[in-house]
Design a protein around this motif. Structure first.
Motif, PDB file in Angstrom:
ATOM      1  N   LEU A 435       0.932  -1.455   0.038  1.00  0.00           N
ATOM      2  CA  LEU A 435      -0.179   0.096  -0.102  1.00  0.00           C
ATOM      3  C   LEU A 435       0.447   1.025  -0.382  1.00  0.00           C
ATOM      4  CD1 LEU A 435      -2.936  -1.363   3.023  1.00  0.00           C
ATOM      5  CD2 LEU A 435      -3.289  -0.520   0.041  1.00  0.00           C
ATOM      6  N   GLY A 436       2.242   1.079   0.323  1.00  0.00           N
ATOM      7  CA  GLY A 436       2.800   2.334  -0.024  1.00  0.00           C
ATOM      8  C   GLY A 436       3.387   2.480  -1.061  1.00  0.00           C
ATOM      9  N   LEU A 437       3.735   1.713  -2.090  1.00  0.00           N
ATOM     10  CA  LEU A 437       4.027   1.938  -3.056  1.00  0.00           C
ATOM     11  C   LEU A 437       3.442   3.220  -3.952  1.00  0.00           C
ATOM     12  CD1 LEU A 437       4.668  -2.016  -4.320  1.00  0.00           C
ATOM     13  CD2 LEU A 437       6.217   0.258  -3.919  1.00  0.00           C
ATOM     14  N   PRO A 438       2.346   3.691  -3.715  1.00  0.00           N
ATOM     15  CA  PRO A 438       1.532   4.767  -4.759  1.00  0.00           C
ATOM     16  C   PRO A 438       1.193   6.034  -3.579  1.00  0.00           C
ATOM     17  CG  PRO A 438      -0.089   3.085  -4.100  1.00  0.00           C
ATOM     18  CD  PRO A 438       1.024   1.711  -3.520  1.00  0.00           C
ATOM     19  N   ASN A 439       1.129   5.240  -1.749  1.00  0.00           N
ATOM     20  CA  ASN A 439       0.995   6.090  -1.542  1.00  0.00           C
ATOM     21  C   ASN A 439       2.359   5.949  -0.282  1.00  0.00           C
ATOM     22  OD1 ASN A 439      -0.156   7.688   1.003  1.00  0.00           O
ATOM     23  ND2 ASN A 439      -2.086   6.972   0.803  1.00  0.00           N
ATOM     24  N   LEU A 440       2.897   7.292   0.241  1.00  0.00           N
ATOM     25  CA  LEU A 440       4.104   7.700   0.400  1.00  0.00           C
ATOM     26  C   LEU A 440       3.482   7.387   2.221  1.00  0.00           C
ATOM     27  CD1 LEU A 440       6.266   9.715  -0.981  1.00  0.00           C
ATOM     28  CD2 LEU A 440       5.799   7.690  -0.964  1.00  0.00           C
ATOM     29  N   ALA A 441       2.811   7.705   2.697  1.00  0.00           N
ATOM     30  CA  ALA A 441       1.661   7.981   3.641  1.00  0.00           C
ATOM     31  C   ALA A 441       2.468   7.081   4.962  1.00  0.00           C
ATOM     32  CB  ALA A 441       0.285   8.834   4.399  1.00  0.00           C
TER      33      ALA A 441
END
Length: 690
Positions: A435-441
């Motif tokens: 999930l962190g690949l498209p969303n850095l948060a």
């Protein structure tokens, strides 16, 4: 303390103490840095204390330079100030964007309540605004210290001193974690990292207890409460994590079912987890929203909603049935109902075409909130942009813990309880990283899940040598980023100004300048959406378009004005919105993007006219000069003031005077020639030529 705690020496408890000291030192330096930067270039600022203003200064002006140009923090600080000033903890209307009408506030109140609650203890000053500003410097560091101490304490209690030590290393020194708790930049990220980390750790403790045949219901309830809090604070993080935990728990249950010691396991109390999570999210939703008009508004599934509670309840019920795997007529009916409850949220999102918890949200393009943070659309883009090899290594090396855990699972040397718990932790960490690949948060949550893997992996290490090597590896992996972080401590008193710092200082100066030119009924500025929040925060100047999700109406109004194809159309729209200024900063060109969004032929839009100095006659350029300093050499603003409609000679005269004042002699000379040839006897033209 559990039996496994005796497998590691109490001396390992010294390491978390060192980590806590380093974390406190880093955040103390970060506070000093914010205060130092905020005191730069204050000669032109107008800071008159006022108890009648929520900011503490007349005209709602402010001085604090928010690190990283964090537009999310601007809003939280302003709203926390309003709470302390008015005593209204459920304020749902703001006027700083979509002016002059204002808009409703749909975001959950967790951050503003947290900041307003700690202000009496952390803040100092004669006014409530000054106290909130002071508290904003300390609230995020306090949250980070709470996270390190609480997680480390839980892990030491349940798994031992060495697991607690490596947990402290990961959540204390990990780059995305420490960067998510930036002094002076309050945001939802800190609260989300804390609540999700507690949800993961208590969930894994409950899994381990149940897998070992011990009572675990209290841990599942605590995990459910933490997940419910996460969903209230930020459903885009809390709900996907709940799905990941469900998958991880079911995988652990499947492994237990195949274990030779399955008769010693206890059924996982999924329903207790789902009910506690559902009730918690529903409770905070009710406290926050019931009685307001936005409770059932469309397009709200990126914020907490009762359907999240319904879905979470269905998830817990369905997971309990899947674990039992006893398919009779009654259980099939129950599974069908549970699946319908679990899918109710996703189904409603599909029907209403609402991205809901799959949306990115504000701040999704930021790995941290550090002063020099850079936005990026994906993890790969962020890696390509980041020049620090130490930080890159500090992100990638800890991911090796997933591979190490998989190796341990394949070796089979773990106890059945630790084995199934480690499998669940690997699944949760893997999904979080995906999930962190498209969303850095997501990366703060990823590192918290990696901390649990490190803790569980450490439980199988018996020899002192292997324990030291493992702790050293964790310290090296998490510490690589400190090649970038450590120098920040030394430069706190004489900081190296980042691009975000310079931009914020320029916008602060501009906002104070504009605040002196507000008219009683015309005080609305058209500026880029990332600049508008800064103009209000620093100068109390209201605007139209902002990046906040609730402000779609103001964004559309800004697009319409910027893309208007005729002077009459743009004047009508500007009058309707009580527009006073159009601000075109050199550091943000989004006003021209407004024109491209709203005009079939952007080259004929109002912004195209302003770009070529062909302003409508109801506008005149006015000069704003930034402080004379080398850092502002490449920073400038073109500002148009809305006036009464001028005749051609007056409009040209004002434009010529502007060119002369801004030291553009070539343009000024051209205007003078035009005035001399076309309006030889006009008084304003003669004055302008002189």
């Amino acid at each position: 303390m559990t039996v496994s705690s005796r497998n590691s020496s109490p001396l390992w408890a010294l390491l978390p103490g060192v980590v806590i000291a380093v974390v406190a030192w880093f955040h103390s330096a970060a506070i000093d840095r914010v205060q130092t930067v905020s005191e730069l270039f204050t000669d032109n600022l107008i800071l008159e204390p006022s108890v009648d203003s929520s900011s503490g200064f007349a005209g709602e002006r402010r001085n604090l330079v928010v690190p990283g140009h964090n537009v999310e923090s601007y809003e939280w600080i302003v709203q926390a100030e309003a709470i302390r000033h008015t005593g209204d903890w459920r304020g749902r209307e703001v006027d700083y964007d979509n002016a002059p009408q204002g808009r409703t506030v749909q975001s959950p109140s967790a951050v503003r309540w947290w900041l307003a609650s700690v202000t009496p203890w952390l803040g100092a000053g004669e006014t409530s605004g000054a106290q909130v500003a002071e508290a904003s410097l300390k609230s995020e560091p306090l949250l980070h210290l709470f996270l390190v101490v609480t997680l480390t304490g839980l892990v030491i209690w349940q798994w031992g001193f060495l697991p607690g030590a490596v947990t402290a290393l990961m959540v204390g020194l990990g780059f995305p974690v420490i960067g998510g708790f930036q002094a002076g930049a309050p945001s939802a990220r800190g609260l989300v990292i804390c609540s999700t980390a507690l949800a993961i750790v208590t969930f894994l403790i409950g899994l381990r207890h149940a897998s070992a045949g011990r009572s675990s219901r209290i841990w599942w309830v605590l995990s459910g409460i933490a997940i419910g809090l996460s969903i209230w604070i930020a459903p885009v993080h809390g709900y996907p994590l709940a799905l990941a935990m469900t998958l991880g728990g079911l995988a652990a249950a499947g492994m237990n079912a195949k274990s030779t010691s399955r008769e010693t396991t206890e059924a996982f109390p999924w329903i207790a987890w789902g009910v506690s999570g559902a009730l918690t999210s529903l409770l905070f939703f009710s406290v926050d929203y019931l009685g307001t008009e936005i409770v059932w508004a469309d397009g709200r599934f990126h914020q907490v909603h009762p359907l999240f509670a319904v879905s979470l309840l269905g998830l817990g019920w369905l997971a309990a049935l899947l674990q039992r795997w006893e398919w009779r007529r009654g259980t099939i009916i129950q599974a069908t109902v549970a699946a319908l409850l679990a899918l109710s949220l996703a189904g409603t999102m599909i029907v209403k075409q609402d991205a809901g918890f799959t949306s990115s949200g504000l701040g999704a393009d930021l790995m941290t909130h550090l002063p020099d943070t850079r936005s990026a659309g994906s993890f790969g883009e962020w890696i390509n942009q980041h020049s620090s090899k130490g930080v890159t290594a500090g992100i990638f090396l800890p991911l090796a813990l997933i591979a190490f855990a998989i190796w341990q699972l394949l070796q089979g040397g773990l106890s059945a309880a630790n084995r199934s718990t480690l499998l669940a932790a690997v699944i949760i960490a893997g999904i979080s990283a995906g999930l962190g690949l498209p969303n850095l948060a997501w990366w703060g949550i990823v590192f918290c899940s990696l901390a649990t893997i490190a803790a569980l992996a450490a439980t199988s290490l018996r020899g002192l040598r292997s324990q030291i090597l493992f702790a050293a590896a964790c310290a090296f992996a998490a510490g690589m980023a400190w090649t970038d972080l450590a120098p920040r401590i030394g430069e706190a008193s004489e900081p190296r100004l980042t691009e975000n710092d310079v931009r914020s200082l320029a916008e602060r100066d501009l906002a104070h300048w504009l605040s002196l030119r507000r008219e009683e009924y015309r005080s609305v500025v058209l500026s880029p959406p990332d600049t508008t929040p800064a103009l209000y925060f620093y100068g109390g100047v209201r605007g139209l378009g902002t990046p906040y999700a609730e402000n779609s109406e103001g964004f559309i109004a800004a697009v319409r004005i910027a893309s208007a194809s005729s002077p009459d159309e743009s004047l009508a729209l500007a009058t309707q919105r009580e527009l006073s200024h159009v601000v075109i900063p050199s550091w943000d060109s989004f006003l021209f993007e407004y024109a491209r969004l709203g005009a079939a032929q952007p080259e004929h839009s109002m912004m195209a006219m302003l770009d070529t100095w062909l302003a409508p006659r109801w506008m005149r350029p006015v000069q704003h000069t930034l402080p004379a300093a080398d850092i502002f050499e490449d920073y400038s603003t073109v500002i148009y003031e809305v006036t009464e409609t001028q005749d051609n000679a007056s409009a040209l005269s004002r434009l010529g005077e502007y060119f002369a004042e801004t030291k553009q002699p070539q343009f000024a000379a051209a205007i003078a020639v035009t005035l001399r040839e076309s309006f030889p006897s006009d008084l304003s033209g003669l004055v302008a030529q002189a």
